[in-house]
Design a protein around this motif. Structure first.
Motif, PDB file in Angstrom:
ATOM      1  N   ARG A  69     -47.479  88.823  67.915  1.00  0.00           N
ATOM      2  CA  ARG A  69     -47.743  89.576  69.145  1.00  0.00           C
ATOM      3  C   ARG A  69     -46.459  90.123  69.765  1.00  0.00           C
ATOM      4  O   ARG A  69     -46.443  91.210  70.320  1.00  0.00           O
ATOM      5  CB  ARG A  69     -48.497  88.703  70.152  1.00  0.00           C
ATOM      6  CG  ARG A  69     -49.916  88.422  69.738  1.00  0.00           C
ATOM      7  CD  ARG A  69     -50.673  87.680  70.822  1.00  0.00           C
ATOM      8  NE  ARG A  69     -51.929  87.182  70.393  1.00  0.00           N
ATOM      9  CZ  ARG A  69     -53.069  87.897  70.340  1.00  0.00           C
ATOM     10  NH1 ARG A  69     -53.048  89.153  70.688  1.00  0.00           N
ATOM     11  NH2 ARG A  69     -54.189  87.345  69.946  1.00  0.00           N
ATOM     12  N   LEU A  70     -45.363  89.378  69.645  1.00  0.00           N
ATOM     13  CA  LEU A  70     -44.089  89.864  70.153  1.00  0.00           C
ATOM     14  C   LEU A  70     -43.623  91.077  69.343  1.00  0.00           C
ATOM     15  O   LEU A  70     -43.138  92.062  69.911  1.00  0.00           O
ATOM     16  CB  LEU A  70     -43.052  88.741  70.116  1.00  0.00           C
ATOM     17  CG  LEU A  70     -41.804  88.929  70.958  1.00  0.00           C
ATOM     18  CD1 LEU A  70     -42.144  89.205  72.404  1.00  0.00           C
ATOM     19  CD2 LEU A  70     -40.911  87.712  70.856  1.00  0.00           C
ATOM     20  N   VAL A  71     -43.788  91.017  68.043  1.00  0.00           N
ATOM     21  CA  VAL A  71     -43.454  92.167  67.189  1.00  0.00           C
ATOM     22  C   VAL A  71     -44.346  93.357  67.534  1.00  0.00           C
ATOM     23  O   VAL A  71     -43.894  94.500  67.608  1.00  0.00           O
ATOM     24  CB  VAL A  71     -43.575  91.792  65.699  1.00  0.00           C
ATOM     25  CG1 VAL A  71     -43.442  93.012  64.807  1.00  0.00           C
ATOM     26  CG2 VAL A  71     -42.545  90.737  65.330  1.00  0.00           C
ATOM     27  N   TYR A  72     -45.621  93.098  67.774  1.00  0.00           N
ATOM     28  CA  TYR A  72     -46.580  94.128  68.163  1.00  0.00           C
ATOM     29  C   TYR A  72     -46.146  94.800  69.479  1.00  0.00           C
ATOM     30  O   TYR A  72     -46.137  96.026  69.587  1.00  0.00           O
ATOM     31  CB  TYR A  72     -47.961  93.492  68.304  1.00  0.00           C
ATOM     32  CG  TYR A  72     -49.075  94.414  68.690  1.00  0.00           C
ATOM     33  CD1 TYR A  72     -49.580  95.344  67.795  1.00  0.00           C
ATOM     34  CD2 TYR A  72     -49.656  94.324  69.946  1.00  0.00           C
ATOM     35  CE1 TYR A  72     -50.630  96.174  68.152  1.00  0.00           C
ATOM     36  CE2 TYR A  72     -50.707  95.142  70.307  1.00  0.00           C
ATOM     37  CZ  TYR A  72     -51.191  96.065  69.400  1.00  0.00           C
ATOM     38  OH  TYR A  72     -52.242  96.877  69.767  1.00  0.00           O
ATOM     39  N   ALA A  73     -45.761  93.981  70.460  1.00  0.00           N
ATOM     40  CA  ALA A  73     -45.304  94.521  71.747  1.00  0.00           C
ATOM     41  C   ALA A  73     -44.035  95.349  71.572  1.00  0.00           C
ATOM     42  O   ALA A  73     -43.893  96.409  72.191  1.00  0.00           O
ATOM     43  CB  ALA A  73     -45.063  93.387  72.734  1.00  0.00           C
ATOM     44  N   LEU A  74     -43.118  94.881  70.747  1.00  0.00           N
ATOM     45  CA  LEU A  74     -41.897  95.641  70.482  1.00  0.00           C
ATOM     46  C   LEU A  74     -42.239  96.997  69.857  1.00  0.00           C
ATOM     47  O   LEU A  74     -41.654  98.016  70.211  1.00  0.00           O
ATOM     48  CB  LEU A  74     -40.969  94.842  69.570  1.00  0.00           C
ATOM     49  CG  LEU A  74     -39.641  95.494  69.227  1.00  0.00           C
ATOM     50  CD1 LEU A  74     -38.804  95.705  70.479  1.00  0.00           C
ATOM     51  CD2 LEU A  74     -38.883  94.637  68.227  1.00  0.00           C
ATOM     52  N   GLY A  75     -43.221  97.007  68.957  1.00  0.00           N
ATOM     53  CA  GLY A  75     -43.662  98.262  68.356  1.00  0.00           C
ATOM     54  C   GLY A  75     -44.245  99.218  69.375  1.00  0.00           C
ATOM     55  O   GLY A  75     -44.018 100.433  69.316  1.00  0.00           O
ATOM     56  N   GLY A  79     -42.508 102.627  70.113  1.00  0.00           N
ATOM     57  CA  GLY A  79     -43.352 103.807  69.930  1.00  0.00           C
ATOM     58  C   GLY A  79     -43.364 104.688  71.169  1.00  0.00           C
ATOM     59  O   GLY A  79     -43.303 105.917  71.076  1.00  0.00           O
ATOM     60  N   ALA A  80     -43.446 104.069  72.334  1.00  0.00           N
ATOM     61  CA  ALA A  80     -43.415 104.833  73.584  1.00  0.00           C
ATOM     62  C   ALA A  80     -42.068 105.534  73.761  1.00  0.00           C
ATOM     63  O   ALA A  80     -42.007 106.679  74.212  1.00  0.00           O
ATOM     64  CB  ALA A  80     -43.695 103.912  74.767  1.00  0.00           C
ATOM     65  N   ALA A  81     -40.988 104.855  73.391  1.00  0.00           N
ATOM     66  CA  ALA A  81     -39.651 105.470  73.502  1.00  0.00           C
ATOM     67  C   ALA A  81     -39.528 106.675  72.577  1.00  0.00           C
ATOM     68  O   ALA A  81     -39.015 107.734  72.972  1.00  0.00           O
ATOM     69  CB  ALA A  81     -38.569 104.434  73.186  1.00  0.00           C
ATOM     70  N   VAL A  82     -40.006 106.536  71.349  1.00  0.00           N
ATOM     71  CA  VAL A  82     -39.960 107.656  70.400  1.00  0.00           C
ATOM     72  C   VAL A  82     -40.812 108.804  70.910  1.00  0.00           C
ATOM     73  O   VAL A  82     -40.405 109.971  70.876  1.00  0.00           O
ATOM     74  CB  VAL A  82     -40.423 107.192  68.994  1.00  0.00           C
ATOM     75  CG1 VAL A  82     -40.659 108.374  68.076  1.00  0.00           C
ATOM     76  CG2 VAL A  82     -39.396 106.246  68.400  1.00  0.00           C
ATOM     77  N   TRP A  86     -39.430 112.456  71.773  1.00  0.00           N
ATOM     78  CA  TRP A  86     -39.889 113.538  70.925  1.00  0.00           C
ATOM     79  C   TRP A  86     -40.780 114.521  71.688  1.00  0.00           C
ATOM     80  O   TRP A  86     -40.535 115.701  71.703  1.00  0.00           O
ATOM     81  CB  TRP A  86     -40.643 112.965  69.722  1.00  0.00           C
ATOM     82  CG  TRP A  86     -41.285 113.994  68.859  1.00  0.00           C
ATOM     83  CD1 TRP A  86     -40.667 114.946  68.099  1.00  0.00           C
ATOM     84  CD2 TRP A  86     -42.686 114.205  68.668  1.00  0.00           C
ATOM     85  NE1 TRP A  86     -41.597 115.708  67.445  1.00  0.00           N
ATOM     86  CE2 TRP A  86     -42.849 115.272  67.779  1.00  0.00           C
ATOM     87  CE3 TRP A  86     -43.824 113.571  69.159  1.00  0.00           C
ATOM     88  CZ2 TRP A  86     -44.095 115.735  67.373  1.00  0.00           C
ATOM     89  CZ3 TRP A  86     -45.057 114.033  68.739  1.00  0.00           C
ATOM     90  CH2 TRP A  86     -45.177 115.098  67.866  1.00  0.00           C
ATOM     91  N   ALA A  87     -41.819 114.017  72.331  1.00  0.00           N
ATOM     92  CA  ALA A  87     -42.801 114.882  72.970  1.00  0.00           C
ATOM     93  C   ALA A  87     -42.504 115.147  74.441  1.00  0.00           C
ATOM     94  O   ALA A  87     -42.902 116.164  74.977  1.00  0.00           O
ATOM     95  CB  ALA A  87     -44.198 114.273  72.837  1.00  0.00           C
ATOM     96  N   GLY A  88     -41.808 114.238  75.079  1.00  0.00           N
ATOM     97  CA  GLY A  88     -41.561 114.389  76.511  1.00  0.00           C
ATOM     98  C   GLY A  88     -40.278 115.117  76.828  1.00  0.00           C
ATOM     99  O   GLY A  88     -39.964 115.362  77.985  1.00  0.00           O
ATOM    100  N   GLY A  89     -39.518 115.460  75.819  1.00  0.00           N
ATOM    101  CA  GLY A  89     -38.268 116.171  76.059  1.00  0.00           C
ATOM    102  C   GLY A  89     -37.192 115.277  76.645  1.00  0.00           C
ATOM    103  O   GLY A  89     -36.156 115.760  77.072  1.00  0.00           O
TER     104      GLY A  89
END
Length: 158
Positions: A69-75, A79-82, A86-89
């Protein structure tokens, strides 16, 4: 102006793509591992590291699942940072809401997630995706409450 541009002044496509990515990620996790990726369980299992004297946070189901679950949260965070870059400029989003109100709201959301046996995303994405009737009732309750609250605020009654 039309309703679509009023509701989504920055466009609707990125919301659709984000929802498809969330759904695909949760489905992939379930198909590949049989695990359900609700975020309130991730939050609770992460607290097992710090709150060792609290019986709730030392349940076997939370302690035994905290690694993945910790790995999942890190993902999710990465993912939000990427996505943001990428999409948010890379432009930071801001709010005029005072910090204390964000903290109080966060407390109530956390309390509600614990009281409802899961968060909105857990019930809405994972629970409905696996045809769980309690999740359908939870989602209908969340949505009805959101509609009433939004309309009370729009009418200046809240």
């Amino acid at each position: 102006m039309n309703l679509l541009t009023d509701l989504f002044p920055l466009g609707w496509q990125h919301y659709l793509l984000g929802g498809l990515c969330l759904g695909a990620g949760v489905a992939l996790l379930f198909v590949c591992t049989g695990r359900v990726g609700g975020m309130s369980s991730v939050f609770s299992s992460t607290w097992t590291y710090a709150l060792r004297t609290r019986p709730f946070f030392q349940q076997a189901r939370l302690v035994q699942s905290r690694g993945w679950r910790l790995v999942y949260a890190l993902g999710v965070v990465l993912g939000a940072a990427v996505w943001w870059l990428w999409a948010g400029g890379g432009v930071a989003q801001t709010t005029q809401v005072p910090t204390w109100q964000l903290l109080v709201g966060g407390f109530f959301v956390g309390y509600g997630a614990r009281l409802g046996n899961g968060c909105t995303s857990g019930h809405g994405i994972c629970g409905l995706g696996s045809l769980q009737w309690p999740s359908l009732l939870a989602v209908l309750t969340f949505m009805a409450t959101a509609f009433v609250t939004a309309n009370l605020i729009a009418w200046g009654l809240a």
